[in-house]
Scaffold this active site. Structure first.
Site, mmCIF file in Angstrom:
data_model
loop_
_atom_site.group_PDB
_atom_site.id
_atom_site.type_symbol
_atom_site.label_atom_id
_atom_site.label_comp_id
_atom_site.label_asym_id
_atom_site.label_seq_id
_atom_site.Cartn_x
_atom_site.Cartn_y
_atom_site.Cartn_z
ATOM 1 N N ASP A 194 0.836 -1.194 0.000
ATOM 2 C CA ASP A 194 0.000 0.000 0.000
ATOM 3 C C ASP A 194 0.873 1.246 0.000
ATOM 4 O OD1 ASP A 194 -2.276 -1.530 0.044
ATOM 5 O OD2 ASP A 194 -2.579 -1.372 2.205
ATOM 6 N N ASN A 204 1.294 -2.885 4.301
ATOM 7 C CA ASN A 204 0.585 -3.832 3.445
ATOM 8 C C ASN A 204 -0.448 -4.580 4.276
ATOM 9 O OD1 ASN A 204 0.421 -4.894 0.703
ATOM 10 N ND2 ASN A 204 1.124 -6.833 1.543
ATOM 11 N N LYS A 205 -1.118 -5.501 3.653
ATOM 12 C CA LYS A 205 -2.171 -6.294 4.293
ATOM 13 C C LYS A 205 -1.690 -6.913 5.600
ATOM 14 C CE LYS A 205 -5.948 -9.058 4.216
ATOM 15 N NZ LYS A 205 -7.346 -8.676 4.056
#
Length: 226
Positions: A194, A204-205
């Site tokens: 991201d 990120n996730k």
């Protein structure tokens, strides 16, 4: 134009299925569409467009790609010198130009990653990234395979696994809880991001950090493709 503005913002804010790179392009398309806002005064139009850009660029604060591409568009619109109709046309053209620039950058990134992955192997990925997806679908499916996590709670990994399978790539679909086990069976881990921060760390996730630790423990190369 209030309904249009709200609708365009929702397209980015409420999309929890796609990654930052894809949503940044949705944002650029939204800027081009919003250029149709009705006003005959150039400065009123400019203020409206820049206000929308400011809101759009922060609607998903963790996704830096959205902010960066919107800011690139915003600079051109803020400096443009012409009447309202010319500004409206320029705003649409600027959105296309920034998107073309981003597409070229993504294509260069994809080529670089494919070169790093070598001739064959099993690639592990988590969540969904349009850039990572482009890498995986361009790999020779007779020499590569993929391990894809479910990526709860939205299960975006399911859509990725289906896309890769349709492209002919062999896919192993695993639960998030199995990630540490299956990382050891991979030749490389490939993630999107991201955002990449100034110190080199990434956003990120959820689950990415534990996968990175598992990859380090197993001696499996961990690549971020963004």
């Amino acid at each position: 134009m209030g309904d249009l503005r709200s609708d365009l913002l929702r397209r980015v804010r409420d999309n929890l299925r796609d990654g930052a790179s894809h949503l940044a392009r949705v944002a650029l398309d939204s800027l081009a569409e919003y250029a149709a806002v009705e006003t005959v005064d150039r400065e009123d139009l400019r203020r409206e467009l820049l206000s929308f850009a400011d809101e759009l660029g922060t609607v998903r604060p963790s996704m830096t790609a959205i902010h960066n591409l919107v800011a690139r568009w915003r600079t051109g619109v803020a400096e443009f010198d012409g009447d309202a109709d010319a500004l409206r046309a320029y705003a649409r053209e600027q959105a296309r130009a920034v998107r073309n620039w981003a597409d070229a950058a993504t294509d260069a990134t994809v080529r670089c990653v494919i070169g790093r992955l070598g001739e064959s192997g099993r690639v592990f990925t988590h969540s969904i990234s349009s850039t990572v997806t482009r890498v995986l679908v361009r790999l020779p499916n007779q020499r590569f395979s993929a391990i894809v996590t479910e990526a709860r709670p939205a299960l975006e990994g399911w859509n990725l696994a289906a896309t890769l399978a349709q492209e002919g790539l062999s896919v192993t679909y695993v639960t998030d809880a199995q990630a540490g086990i299956f990382v050891r069976e991979a030749d490389a881990v490939l993630m999107g991001a991201d955002a990449i921060l100034a110190d080199g760390s990434l956003v990120n996730k959820s689950g990415t950090y534990l996968i990175a630790l598992a990859a380090r423990e197993a001696g499996v190369p961990f690549y971020v493709c963004a």
